[in-house]
Write a protein that holds these residues in place. Structure first.
Motif, PDB file in Angstrom:
ATOM      1  N   PRO A 296       0.776  -1.246   0.000  1.00 28.83           N
ATOM      2  CA  PRO A 296       0.000   0.000   0.000  1.00 28.83           C
ATOM      3  C   PRO A 296       0.802   1.288   0.000  1.00 28.83           C
ATOM      4  O   PRO A 296       0.487   2.217  -0.760  1.00 28.83           O
ATOM      5  CB  PRO A 296      -0.850  -0.130   1.269  1.00 28.83           C
ATOM      6  N   GLU A 297       1.839   1.383   0.847  1.00 26.79           N
ATOM      7  CA  GLU A 297       2.613   2.622   0.899  1.00 26.79           C
ATOM      8  C   GLU A 297       3.315   2.893  -0.425  1.00 26.79           C
ATOM      9  O   GLU A 297       3.410   4.034  -0.880  1.00 26.79           O
ATOM     10  CB  GLU A 297       3.647   2.558   2.034  1.00 26.79           C
ATOM     11  N   MET A 298       3.784   1.844  -1.047  1.00 30.89           N
ATOM     12  CA  MET A 298       4.470   1.966  -2.334  1.00 30.89           C
ATOM     13  C   MET A 298       3.469   2.343  -3.439  1.00 30.89           C
ATOM     14  O   MET A 298       3.751   3.199  -4.294  1.00 30.89           O
ATOM     15  CB  MET A 298       5.153   0.641  -2.661  1.00 30.89           C
TER      16      MET A 298
ATOM     17  N   TRP B  41      -4.636   0.542  -1.532  1.00 31.56           N
ATOM     18  CA  TRP B  41      -5.564  -0.577  -1.586  1.00 31.56           C
ATOM     19  C   TRP B  41      -5.902  -1.210  -0.241  1.00 31.56           C
ATOM     20  O   TRP B  41      -6.854  -1.997  -0.147  1.00 31.56           O
ATOM     21  CB  TRP B  41      -5.077  -1.631  -2.572  1.00 31.56           C
ATOM     22  N   ASP B  42      -5.178  -0.870   0.806  1.00 30.07           N
ATOM     23  CA  ASP B  42      -5.538  -1.419   2.120  1.00 30.07           C
ATOM     24  C   ASP B  42      -6.776  -0.741   2.699  1.00 30.07           C
ATOM     25  O   ASP B  42      -7.319  -1.189   3.707  1.00 30.07           O
ATOM     26  CB  ASP B  42      -4.373  -1.303   3.098  1.00 30.07           C
ATOM     27  N   LYS B  43      -7.249   0.322   2.065  1.00 28.77           N
ATOM     28  CA  LYS B  43      -8.432   1.033   2.541  1.00 28.77           C
ATOM     29  C   LYS B  43      -9.690   0.695   1.732  1.00 28.77           C
ATOM     30  O   LYS B  43     -10.767   1.220   2.001  1.00 28.77           O
ATOM     31  CB  LYS B  43      -8.187   2.549   2.507  1.00 28.77           C
ATOM     32  N   TRP B  44      -9.563  -0.186   0.758  1.00 30.84           N
ATOM     33  CA  TRP B  44     -10.678  -0.481  -0.132  1.00 30.84           C
ATOM     34  C   TRP B  44     -11.632  -1.530   0.446  1.00 30.84           C
ATOM     35  O   TRP B  44     -11.232  -2.377   1.240  1.00 30.84           O
ATOM     36  CB  TRP B  44     -10.160  -1.029  -1.461  1.00 30.84           C
ATOM     37  N   ASN B  45     -12.885  -1.511  -0.032  1.00 28.86           N
ATOM     38  CA  ASN B  45     -13.792  -2.642   0.138  1.00 28.86           C
ATOM     39  C   ASN B  45     -13.497  -3.608  -1.010  1.00 28.86           C
ATOM     40  O   ASN B  45     -13.870  -3.351  -2.160  1.00 28.86           O
ATOM     41  CB  ASN B  45     -15.256  -2.192   0.050  1.00 28.86           C
ATOM     42  N   ILE B  46     -12.825  -4.690  -0.696  1.00 27.69           N
ATOM     43  CA  ILE B  46     -12.430  -5.642  -1.743  1.00 27.69           C
ATOM     44  C   ILE B  46     -12.149  -6.993  -1.095  1.00 27.69           C
ATOM     45  O   ILE B  46     -11.733  -7.060   0.063  1.00 27.69           O
ATOM     46  CB  ILE B  46     -11.207  -5.108  -2.519  1.00 27.69           C
ATOM     47  N   ASP B  47     -12.413  -8.060  -1.835  1.00 22.68           N
ATOM     48  CA  ASP B  47     -12.269  -9.396  -1.264  1.00 22.68           C
ATOM     49  C   ASP B  47     -10.826  -9.890  -1.272  1.00 22.68           C
ATOM     50  O   ASP B  47     -10.333 -10.394  -0.260  1.00 22.68           O
ATOM     51  CB  ASP B  47     -13.163 -10.381  -2.032  1.00 22.68           C
TER      52      ASP B  47
ATOM     53  N   LYS C   6       4.756  -9.665   2.950  1.00 29.72           N
ATOM     54  CA  LYS C   6       4.570  -9.478   4.391  1.00 29.72           C
ATOM     55  C   LYS C   6       4.068  -8.070   4.707  1.00 29.72           C
ATOM     56  O   LYS C   6       3.224  -7.878   5.588  1.00 29.72           O
ATOM     57  CB  LYS C   6       5.881  -9.742   5.124  1.00 29.72           C
ATOM     58  N   GLN C   7       4.595  -7.076   3.980  1.00 27.05           N
ATOM     59  CA  GLN C   7       4.176  -5.695   4.212  1.00 27.05           C
ATOM     60  C   GLN C   7       2.685  -5.531   3.913  1.00 27.05           C
ATOM     61  O   GLN C   7       1.946  -4.905   4.677  1.00 27.05           O
ATOM     62  CB  GLN C   7       4.983  -4.740   3.331  1.00 27.05           C
ATOM     63  N   GLY C   8       2.236  -6.104   2.792  1.00 24.39           N
ATOM     64  CA  GLY C   8       0.824  -6.024   2.441  1.00 24.39           C
ATOM     65  C   GLY C   8      -0.058  -6.759   3.430  1.00 24.39           C
ATOM     66  O   GLY C   8      -1.121  -6.260   3.837  1.00 24.39           O
ATOM     67  N   VAL C   9       0.363  -7.953   3.834  1.00 25.59           N
ATOM     68  CA  VAL C   9      -0.393  -8.742   4.813  1.00 25.59           C
ATOM     69  C   VAL C   9      -0.514  -7.970   6.129  1.00 25.59           C
ATOM     70  O   VAL C   9      -1.577  -7.920   6.750  1.00 25.59           O
ATOM     71  CB  VAL C   9       0.281 -10.111   5.046  1.00 25.59           C
ATOM     72  N   SER C  10       0.566  -7.327   6.539  1.00 21.10           N
ATOM     73  CA  SER C  10       0.573  -6.540   7.772  1.00 21.10           C
ATOM     74  C   SER C  10      -0.396  -5.359   7.679  1.00 21.10           C
ATOM     75  O   SER C  10      -1.141  -5.070   8.619  1.00 21.10           O
ATOM     76  CB  SER C  10       1.989  -6.028   8.059  1.00 21.10           C
ATOM     77  N   ASP C  11      -0.422  -4.698   6.535  1.00 14.65           N
ATOM     78  CA  ASP C  11      -1.308  -3.545   6.353  1.00 14.65           C
ATOM     79  C   ASP C  11      -2.783  -3.955   6.317  1.00 14.65           C
ATOM     80  O   ASP C  11      -3.669  -3.126   6.541  1.00 14.65           O
ATOM     81  CB  ASP C  11      -0.952  -2.789   5.077  1.00 14.65           C
ATOM     82  N   LEU C  12      -3.041  -5.221   6.011  1.00 15.09           N
ATOM     83  CA  LEU C  12      -4.413  -5.721   5.957  1.00 15.09           C
ATOM     84  C   LEU C  12      -4.796  -6.513   7.205  1.00 15.09           C
ATOM     85  O   LEU C  12      -5.827  -7.189   7.223  1.00 15.09           O
ATOM     86  CB  LEU C  12      -4.598  -6.621   4.728  1.00 15.09           C
ATOM     87  N   GLU C  13      -3.995  -6.400   8.236  1.00 12.66           N
ATOM     88  CA  GLU C  13      -4.132  -7.253   9.422  1.00 12.66           C
ATOM     89  C   GLU C  13      -5.542  -7.247  10.012  1.00 12.66           C
ATOM     90  O   GLU C  13      -6.047  -8.277  10.444  1.00 12.66           O
ATOM     91  CB  GLU C  13      -3.135  -6.798  10.494  1.00 12.66           C
ATOM     92  N   ASP C  14      -6.190  -6.116  10.045  1.00 15.67           N
ATOM     93  CA  ASP C  14      -7.511  -6.010  10.659  1.00 15.67           C
ATOM     94  C   ASP C  14      -8.644  -6.064   9.639  1.00 15.67           C
ATOM     95  O   ASP C  14      -9.783  -5.718   9.950  1.00 15.67           O
ATOM     96  CB  ASP C  14      -7.602  -4.704  11.458  1.00 15.67           C
ATOM     97  N   LYS C  15      -8.330  -6.492   8.418  1.00 13.45           N
ATOM     98  CA  LYS C  15      -9.346  -6.557   7.370  1.00 13.45           C
ATOM     99  C   LYS C  15      -9.500  -7.997   6.880  1.00 13.45           C
ATOM    100  O   LYS C  15      -8.628  -8.835   7.084  1.00 13.45           O
ATOM    101  CB  LYS C  15      -8.967  -5.639   6.203  1.00 13.45           C
ATOM    102  N   LYS C  16     -10.614  -8.250   6.195  1.00 14.07           N
ATOM    103  CA  LYS C  16     -10.876  -9.589   5.665  1.00 14.07           C
ATOM    104  C   LYS C  16     -10.196  -9.809   4.306  1.00 14.07           C
ATOM    105  O   LYS C  16     -10.142 -10.929   3.815  1.00 14.07           O
ATOM    106  CB  LYS C  16     -12.379  -9.816   5.529  1.00 14.07           C
ATOM    107  N   THR C  17      -9.714  -8.751   3.703  1.00 14.67           N
ATOM    108  CA  THR C  17      -9.083  -8.839   2.380  1.00 14.67           C
ATOM    109  C   THR C  17      -7.873  -9.764   2.413  1.00 14.67           C
ATOM    110  O   THR C  17      -7.030  -9.667   3.302  1.00 14.67           O
ATOM    111  CB  THR C  17      -8.644  -7.446   1.906  1.00 14.67           C
ATOM    112  N   LYS C  18      -7.792 -10.642   1.425  1.00 16.18           N
ATOM    113  CA  LYS C  18      -6.684 -11.605   1.344  1.00 16.18           C
ATOM    114  C   LYS C  18      -5.729 -11.214   0.216  1.00 16.18           C
ATOM    115  O   LYS C  18      -6.099 -10.509  -0.717  1.00 16.18           O
ATOM    116  CB  LYS C  18      -7.228 -13.015   1.119  1.00 16.18           C
ATOM    117  N   ILE C  19      -4.501 -11.729   0.313  1.00 18.74           N
ATOM    118  CA  ILE C  19      -3.451 -11.390  -0.655  1.00 18.74           C
ATOM    119  C   ILE C  19      -3.011 -12.620  -1.443  1.00 18.74           C
ATOM    120  O   ILE C  19      -2.740 -13.679  -0.880  1.00 18.74           O
ATOM    121  CB  ILE C  19      -2.234 -10.782   0.059  1.00 18.74           C
ATOM    122  N   ASN C  20      -2.964 -12.446  -2.763  1.00 20.09           N
ATOM    123  CA  ASN C  20      -2.352 -13.415  -3.673  1.00 20.09           C
ATOM    124  C   ASN C  20      -1.146 -12.726  -4.309  1.00 20.09           C
ATOM    125  O   ASN C  20      -1.294 -11.734  -5.017  1.00 20.09           O
ATOM    126  CB  ASN C  20      -3.330 -13.817  -4.778  1.00 20.09           C
ATOM    127  N   THR C  21       0.021 -13.250  -4.080  1.00 18.55           N
ATOM    128  CA  THR C  21       1.237 -12.603  -4.578  1.00 18.55           C
ATOM    129  C   THR C  21       1.405 -12.814  -6.081  1.00 18.55           C
ATOM    130  O   THR C  21       1.399 -13.951  -6.564  1.00 18.55           O
ATOM    131  CB  THR C  21       2.470 -13.164  -3.839  1.00 18.55           C
TER     132      THR C  21
END
Length: 359
Positions: A252-254, A263-269, A292-307
């Motif tokens: 997200p920061e990048m 994108w860590d602030k979006w409504n997205i699955d 890891k950075q993206g996963v950390s930024d989404l820690e409190d959200k349901k959004t999942k990451i596919n690298t």
């Protein structure tokens, strides 16, 4: 007698729950691919079978936003055991026959030049304004037409951002550029609608800002414009019982810094960050870092990451395996490869073997 029965029930329930959790958290493998309507069903069946045999679970298909072609391909992929995501170029709409009839829909640079006829970097950069009512409704209409297609898993947004204010470092020599600061020819959107909407909220004109690169209200205005399109697309996709996913910049920061995308602030699955380490002159371990950075930024959200992994940027199959493992170890729920055409038989063999080792 009642106590043993109760214990048996609790044990059975625990086993069932664990099995269910195992099933829903299986690490998945995807691939981005671009469709061609001229290609035969037999050729597509062969392609999809190749992916499935190589350990691929899902295909993210760019049909150039053609629901009819998507309807044709979904059952072919499903027959081979693949899930399908409808990949759409969202704000960047090269060759969009409807949008091209409306020059006012396009983003405008700080220099006052429109993407309609003055395109930054490459000719296919034809970016629509996310603020103007007509252009955003056009994009959301395209999202809905794809969301209506039976059998797809998600509408998969790409180019859901602004043009690159900063290019990845390895691409700068290609364009003979130095981007140590924000350059006005790559800074968008200063169209009349954006300026008017910003002035209404903040009572100032961004064109008159002393230094727009540190004007946080102006930056956030554009971040929020993209977020609003995503959130509307999320509502549309879910209305049709589909998910919303997106290809995004590495973390997200990048993404915020490079392309006005938070994108860590979006409504997205789910998001598919394109962690293409070679673009940034990074080594393979950066795949793990950025995941890891993206996963950390989404820690409190349901959004999942596919690298997202860029196949041409890998030196060999050893790096391919390492990239997959780094993604999983750092919290991704899956990986996706760019793109289908780049996957060799050796790559697919490595993917299949790596997948088997994770079970």
């Amino acid at each position: 007698m009642k106590l043993p029965k109760l214990l048996f029930f609790l044990l059975a329930f625990s086993i069932f729950s664990c099995a269910k959790k195992e099933e829903t958290t299986t690490f998945k493998f995807g691939v981005w691919t671009t469709a061609d309507a001229k290609k035969s069903d037999a050729d597509y069946t062969k392609e999809f079978k190749k992916y499935k045999d190589g350990g691929i679970d899902e295909v993210l298909i760019n049909t150039t936003t053609d629901p009819k072609l998507l309807k044709r391909l979904v059952p072919l992929a499903a027959k081979e055991g693949l899930k399908v995501h409808a990949w759409i170029m969202a704000m960047n709409r090269p060759g969009d026959s409807v949008a091209l009839q409306h020059p006012e829909w396009y983003q405008v640079s700080k220099e006052g030049k429109s993407c309609f006829d003055n395109r930054p970097y490459v000719d296919y950069y034809q970016w629509l304004c996310p603020t103007r009512k007509e252009s955003r409704e056009h994009v959301l209409h395209l999202v809905e037409e794809l969301a209506k297609v039976d059998g797809i898993e998600s509408v998969h947004l790409d180019y859901i951002r602004f043009p690159d204010i900063f290019l990845p470092i390895s691409l700068l020599p290609k364009y003979n550029l130095v981007q140590d600061v924000e350059l006005p020819q790559f800074d968008f959107c200063y169209c009349d609608e954006c300026v008017k909407a910003f002035e209404k909220i903040h009572h100032k004109n961004p064109k008159e800002s002393h230094n727009t690169s540190i004007d946080m209200e102006w930056k956030n205005f554009r971040l929020n414009a993209i977020q609003a399109v995503v959130n509307d697309a999320y509502a549309i996709a879910h209305k049709h019982n589909k998910q919303l996913t997106a290809a995004v910049f590495p973390y997200p920061e990048m993404a915020d810094h490079m392309v006005r995308q938070r994108w860590d602030k979006w409504n997205i699955d789910e998001v598919y960050p394109m962690i293409y380490h070679s673009f940034y002159n990074e080594e393979i371990d950066w795949v793990g870092y950025a995941t890891k950075q993206g996963v950390s930024d989404l820690e409190d959200k349901k959004t999942k990451i596919n690298t997202g992994i860029y196949i041409p940027g890998l030196k060999n199959d050893k790096e391919l395996k390492e990239a997959i493992l780094l993604a999983k170890e750092n919290g991704a729920v899956g990986v996706s490869f760019f793109d289908g055409n780049a996957l060799s038989e050796s790559n697919l063999k490595t993917i299949k073997e790596t997948k088997a080792s994770l079970k």
